[in-house]
Enzyme design. Structure first.
Site, PDB file in Angstrom:
ATOM      1  N   LYS A 171       0.850  -1.202   0.000  1.00  0.00           N
ATOM      2  CA  LYS A 171       0.000   0.000   0.000  1.00  0.00           C
ATOM      3  C   LYS A 171       0.880   1.245   0.000  1.00  0.00           C
ATOM      4  CE  LYS A 171      -3.765   2.245   2.513  1.00  0.00           C
ATOM      5  NZ  LYS A 171      -3.196   3.436   3.151  1.00  0.00           N
ATOM      6  N   SER A 193      -1.698   5.066  -4.020  1.00  0.00           N
ATOM      7  CA  SER A 193      -2.202   5.946  -2.954  1.00  0.00           C
ATOM      8  C   SER A 193      -1.139   6.936  -2.537  1.00  0.00           C
ATOM      9  CB  SER A 193      -2.556   5.064  -1.745  1.00  0.00           C
ATOM     10  OG  SER A 193      -2.875   5.832  -0.602  1.00  0.00           O
ATOM     11  N   HIS A 195      -1.850   8.190   0.589  1.00  0.00           N
ATOM     12  CA  HIS A 195      -2.144   8.082   2.024  1.00  0.00           C
ATOM     13  C   HIS A 195      -2.684   9.428   2.544  1.00  0.00           C
ATOM     14  CE1 HIS A 195      -0.810   5.431   5.615  1.00  0.00           C
ATOM     15  NE2 HIS A 195      -1.624   6.349   6.116  1.00  0.00           N
ATOM     16  N   ARG A 198       0.270  12.445   2.212  1.00  0.00           N
ATOM     17  CA  ARG A 198       1.467  12.438   3.061  1.00  0.00           C
ATOM     18  C   ARG A 198       2.608  13.251   2.460  1.00  0.00           C
ATOM     19  NH1 ARG A 198       2.636  10.446   7.438  1.00  0.00           N
ATOM     20  NH2 ARG A 198       4.778  10.001   6.866  1.00  0.00           N
ATOM     21  N   ASP A 226      -6.736   4.367  -3.980  1.00  0.00           N
ATOM     22  CA  ASP A 226      -7.506   5.142  -3.005  1.00  0.00           C
ATOM     23  C   ASP A 226      -7.049   6.594  -3.007  1.00  0.00           C
ATOM     24  OD1 ASP A 226      -5.322   5.467  -1.254  1.00  0.00           O
ATOM     25  OD2 ASP A 226      -6.147   4.245   0.347  1.00  0.00           O
ATOM     26  N   GLY A 228      -9.377  10.237  -2.037  1.00  0.00           N
ATOM     27  CA  GLY A 228     -10.402  11.099  -2.621  1.00  0.00           C
ATOM     28  C   GLY A 228     -11.555  10.355  -3.270  1.00  0.00           C
ATOM     29  N   ILE A 229     -11.655   9.041  -3.055  1.00  0.00           N
ATOM     30  CA  ILE A 229     -12.747   8.269  -3.664  1.00  0.00           C
ATOM     31  C   ILE A 229     -13.984   8.426  -2.769  1.00  0.00           C
ATOM     32  CG2 ILE A 229     -13.545   5.964  -4.351  1.00  0.00           C
ATOM     33  CD1 ILE A 229     -11.199   6.966  -6.093  1.00  0.00           C
ATOM     34  N   ARG A 250     -11.915   8.756   3.852  1.00  0.00           N
ATOM     35  CA  ARG A 250     -12.592   9.601   4.836  1.00  0.00           C
ATOM     36  C   ARG A 250     -14.019   9.919   4.418  1.00  0.00           C
ATOM     37  NH1 ARG A 250      -8.034  13.951   4.896  1.00  0.00           N
ATOM     38  NH2 ARG A 250      -7.991  13.165   2.764  1.00  0.00           N
TER      39      ARG A 250
HETATM   40  C1  LIG Z   1      -8.350   7.768  10.742  1.00  0.00           C
HETATM   41  C2  LIG Z   1      -7.455   7.203   9.669  1.00  0.00           C
HETATM   42  C3  LIG Z   1      -6.597   6.164   9.993  1.00  0.00           C
HETATM   43  C4  LIG Z   1      -5.777   5.607   9.009  1.00  0.00           C
HETATM   44  N1  LIG Z   1      -4.936   4.582   9.351  1.00  0.00           N
HETATM   45  C5  LIG Z   1      -4.195   3.983   8.401  1.00  0.00           C
HETATM   46  C6  LIG Z   1      -3.359   2.877   8.727  1.00  0.00           C
HETATM   47  O1  LIG Z   1      -3.219   2.480   9.862  1.00  0.00           O
HETATM   48  N2  LIG Z   1      -2.689   2.276   7.704  1.00  0.00           N
HETATM   49  C7  LIG Z   1      -2.790   2.705   6.406  1.00  0.00           C
HETATM   50  O2  LIG Z   1      -2.183   2.118   5.523  1.00  0.00           O
HETATM   51  N3  LIG Z   1      -3.555   3.766   6.085  1.00  0.00           N
HETATM   52  C8  LIG Z   1      -4.249   4.413   7.035  1.00  0.00           C
HETATM   53  N4  LIG Z   1      -5.034   5.478   6.702  1.00  0.00           N
HETATM   54  C9  LIG Z   1      -5.070   5.952   5.299  1.00  0.00           C
HETATM   55  C10 LIG Z   1      -6.216   5.300   4.535  1.00  0.00           C
HETATM   56  O3  LIG Z   1      -6.050   3.903   4.463  1.00  0.00           O
HETATM   57  C11 LIG Z   1      -6.294   5.830   3.088  1.00  0.00           C
HETATM   58  O4  LIG Z   1      -5.090   5.579   2.388  1.00  0.00           O
HETATM   59  C12 LIG Z   1      -6.611   7.308   2.989  1.00  0.00           C
HETATM   60  O5  LIG Z   1      -7.510   7.720   3.995  1.00  0.00           O
HETATM   61  C13 LIG Z   1      -7.187   7.621   1.602  1.00  0.00           C
HETATM   62  O6  LIG Z   1      -7.427   8.976   1.437  1.00  0.00           O
HETATM   63  P1  LIG Z   1      -8.899   9.641   1.591  1.00  0.00           P
HETATM   64  O7  LIG Z   1      -9.284   9.569   3.015  1.00  0.00           O
HETATM   65  O8  LIG Z   1      -8.695  11.029   1.109  1.00  0.00           O
HETATM   66  O9  LIG Z   1      -9.834   8.860   0.697  1.00  0.00           O
HETATM   67  C14 LIG Z   1      -5.818   6.099   7.685  1.00  0.00           C
HETATM   68  C15 LIG Z   1      -6.669   7.150   7.374  1.00  0.00           C
HETATM   69  C16 LIG Z   1      -7.481   7.717   8.345  1.00  0.00           C
HETATM   70  C17 LIG Z   1      -8.373   8.861   7.983  1.00  0.00           C
END
Ligand SMILES: Cc1cc2nc3c(=O)[nH]c(=O)nc-3n(C[C@H](O)[C@H](O)[C@H](O)COP(=O)(O)O)c2cc1C
Length: 297
Positions: A171, A193, A195, A198, A226, A228-229, A250
């Site tokens: 990921k 992604s 993330h 980041r 992933d 913004g979906i 989110r």
């Molecule tokens: C509260 C929260 C916790 C998250 N924890 C992790 C995690 O532990 N591991 C991980 O790979 N991604 C984590 N993510 C990232 C999500 O898996 C994802 O890549 C990201 O939210 C996608 O972007 P979006 O929210 O804009 O759609 C987290 C995101 C949020 C909002």
């Protein structure tokens, strides 16, 4: 008038997704079938839950948000993901009955990586993986909730692939370079992604996706995207650009927070229904038929 710089990858990604337009093809079209196969199993739609962590219990409810959305994934017949957590929390997620992919953090404590992967396999995870985009912080290695992260080499990732009988998922792939390394070490899926932003100015996953798809050619690496979906149209665009599935993020949180499992399930179903609608209107009967010939970028 001054020029305002926009470095936030979330904003850039949203604008890019919204800039992609779609043509319609109604004649000879049918009601589309959204079912897909992943890791040898069948799912109702190519929509997945995000690898989330650290969600407590909302509004005084008994279960954590992590368990509530996992139950929603099971209810919707889709593949579930989870992120950073201890093994006892992962067991609770497995106990929901959802087919779950366990994304382990790139901990500096190598023993912890191995322990969490082995526990996940024994507990019944469908696949395991690692979010390679959560290694660095501005002062060196990142510290996530008190835990230090560490750089991961190709050899280390390959050792995880060899450690488990389960498919391995990387990921946080955001380049052809990393995608090719994932194919080489034997990963079975990548999540394209950034993330949720980041790095500043991160290329939108949907923008880099076609290059990654082409570079992977006919390898057996499945591509999930992933960031913004938030709707079925977003998933449709991701599939048209080369993804095999897309994960919401989110965008799921308000429904989850408000109405728990039912809220998350309702949101996920509406994403799937809109995807079916878009496929039907654009003349794609099956998920594997979707291509970018209907897009205007
Ligand atoms: C509260 C929260 C916790 C998250 N924890 C992790 C995690 O532990 N591991 C991980 O790979 N991604 C984590 N993510 C990232 C999500 O898996 C994802 O890549 C990201 O939210 C996608 O972007 P979006 O929210 O804009 O759609 C987290 C995101 C949020 C909002």
């Amino acid at each position: 008038m001054g020029y305002t710089r926009i470095s936030d990858a979330n904003e850039i990604t949203q604008e890019y997704i919204d800039s992609i337009l779609v043509e319609a093809r109604y004649i000879d079209s049918v009601i589309a079938d959204t079912t897909v196969s992943f890791f040898g199993k069948h799912y109702a739609m190519p929509v997945m839950t995000p690898a989330f962590s650290h969600l407590g219990a909302y509004n005084g409810r008994e279960k954590t948000g992590l368990e509530e959305y996992s139950l929603a994934a099971k209810e919707c017949g889709i593949l579930n993901f989870c992120g950073m957590m201890e093994n006892d929390m992962f067991q609770k997620i497995i106990d929901t009955g959802a087919d779950t992919v366990r994304i382990v953090k790139p901990y500096a404590d190598h023993g912890k990586i191995l322990d969490q992967m082995q526990f996940a396999e024994a507990a019944g995870a469908v696949a395991i993986g690692m979010d390679i985009d959560h290694i660095f912080g501005e002062k060196g290695a990142d510290i996530v909730v008190g835990e230090e992260m560490a750089p991961q080499t190709s050899e280390m990732l390959q050792s995880y692939v060899e450690l488990t009988k389960l498919p391995f998922v990387v990921k946080g792939v955001l380049s052809v370079t990393d995608a090719l390394k994932c194919a080489k070490i034997g990963a079975k899926a990548i999540i394209v992604s950034h993330h949720h932003g980041r790095i500043p100015y991160a290329v939108p996953p949907l923008m880099v996706l076609p290059e990654i798809k082409e570079a992977l050619g006919d390898s057996d690496v499945q591509i999930i995207v992933d960031c913004g979906i938030a709707s079925g149209v977003d998933v449709f665009k991701a599939l048209a650009l080369g993804a095999d599935a897309a994960a919401v993020g989110r965008s799921m949180l308000p429904s989850l927070e408000k109405d728990g499992t039912e809220g998350a399930a309702g949101f996920l179903r509406s994403v799937g229904n809109e995807l079916r609608y878009m496929m039907s209107c654009c003349g794609f009967a099956a998920v594997t038929d979707i291509d970018d010939s209907v897009l205007y970028i």
